[in-house]
Scaffold this motif. Structure first.
Motif, PDB file in Angstrom:
ATOM      1  N   TYR A  47       0.857  -1.187   0.000  1.00 28.36           N
ATOM      2  CA  TYR A  47       0.000   0.000   0.000  1.00 28.36           C
ATOM      3  C   TYR A  47       0.884   1.224   0.000  1.00 28.36           C
ATOM      4  O   TYR A  47       2.026   1.175   0.444  1.00 28.36           O
ATOM      5  CB  TYR A  47      -0.854   0.059   1.282  1.00 28.36           C
ATOM      6  N   LYS A  55      -5.042   6.668   0.736  1.00 28.15           N
ATOM      7  CA  LYS A  55      -4.267   5.446   0.526  1.00 28.15           C
ATOM      8  C   LYS A  55      -4.617   4.858  -0.831  1.00 28.15           C
ATOM      9  O   LYS A  55      -5.703   5.083  -1.352  1.00 28.15           O
ATOM     10  CB  LYS A  55      -4.549   4.425   1.622  1.00 28.15           C
ATOM     11  N   LYS A  57      -4.009   1.052  -3.064  1.00 28.14           N
ATOM     12  CA  LYS A  57      -3.499  -0.316  -3.074  1.00 28.14           C
ATOM     13  C   LYS A  57      -2.283  -0.407  -3.987  1.00 28.14           C
ATOM     14  O   LYS A  57      -2.220   0.236  -5.027  1.00 28.14           O
ATOM     15  CB  LYS A  57      -4.586  -1.277  -3.558  1.00 28.14           C
ATOM     16  N   PRO A  61      -2.129  -6.089  -1.988  1.00 23.41           N
ATOM     17  CA  PRO A  61      -2.788  -5.577  -0.788  1.00 23.41           C
ATOM     18  C   PRO A  61      -3.586  -6.620   0.006  1.00 23.41           C
ATOM     19  O   PRO A  61      -3.970  -6.354   1.151  1.00 23.41           O
ATOM     20  CB  PRO A  61      -3.742  -4.535  -1.370  1.00 23.41           C
ATOM     21  N   SER A  65      -4.153  -4.043   5.636  1.00 25.62           N
ATOM     22  CA  SER A  65      -4.798  -2.737   5.584  1.00 25.62           C
ATOM     23  C   SER A  65      -3.800  -1.722   6.128  1.00 25.62           C
ATOM     24  O   SER A  65      -2.761  -2.097   6.674  1.00 25.62           O
ATOM     25  CB  SER A  65      -6.097  -2.708   6.393  1.00 25.62           C
TER      26      SER A  65
END
Lengths: 114, 114
Positions: A47, A55, A57, A61, A65
């Motif tokens: 990320y 944010k 990906k 990913p 998280s």
């Protein structure tokens, strides 16, 4: 001097645990990144964040998280750690105003999930 | 996705010899950067070459860029045992925005024998 720090150099966790990896930079950089590094696979982007609360990906990913509540801090979260997440995790930051997008890396966290 | 591909994957030389490492990429770039990683540590930026440059020097490092062939080489002259490390090339996209990022290759392992 530019500095990126990561909360742990080595971490051992059990399968199913929730794991937090913290990264802090003191350079007021807008962009921050999380990579994992595995033998033969190079650096793979998990990320990245280009602003607080923003944010995107990366390439891998799934199972991860992130959180960026403050500009200097970028956290990687493994919601339920699995053995295939055993790896070296590298955090980096870069300055958007730089024409080079040079990245500054932390020392890495070697995570083992048993 | 990997943009930069380094060659060779591993290189072993004697101290004092020169080490040449190559990187090829696929799409147009703004710049190309080389990083070094000592065992178990984070990456450190070595040198950057812009797309309109052909050659750059920094101490014992010399980097070249051939945009027509989409390739770069990193030369380390008069190598030392302390140069033993992994070396990565990274490319910055031609059009760079706030959420742009570098793309890293898989790396070359250089061993310099004393």
């Amino acid at each position: 001097d530019v500095k990126v720090t990561q909360s742990s150099r080595y971490l051992v966790k059990r399968t199913g645990e929730k794991v937090f990896l913290e990264c802090v930079q003191d350079m007021d950089h807008e962009n921050m990144f999380w990579y994992r590094q595995d033998p033969g696979l190079g650096l793979r982007l998990i990320y990245f964040s280009y602003d607080v609360k923003m944010k995107e990906k990366g390439d891998i990913p799934e199972g991860y998280s992130v959180s960026r509540e403050k500009k200097e801090r970028f956290s990687l979260i493994l919601e339920s750690a699995s053995t295939n997440q055993t790896s070296m995790y590298l955090c980096a930051s870069s300055f958007v105003g730089s024409v080079s997008y040079e990245q500054y890396f932390g020392p890495g966290t070697r995570l083992t999930v048993t | 996705s990997q943009q930069g591909e380094e060659d060779p994957q591993a290189l072993s030389i004697q101290e004092g010899e020169n080490a040449t490492m190559n990187c090829s990429y696929k799409t147009s770039i703004n710049n190309l950067q080389w990083y070094r990683q000592n065992s178990g540590r984070g990456l450190v930026h070595l040198i950057l070459i812009r797309s309109n440059e052909r050659e750059k020097h920094s101490g014992r490092l010399r980097v070249t860029l051939d945009t027509s062939k989409k390739s770069s080489s990193l030369l380390i002259t008069a190598s030392r045992a302390a140069d033993t490390a992994s070396y990565f090339c990274a490319t910055a996209p031609w059009i760079m925005g706030a959420n742009s990022k570098l793309t890293f290759g898989k790396g070359i392992t250089l061993s310099v024998r004393p």
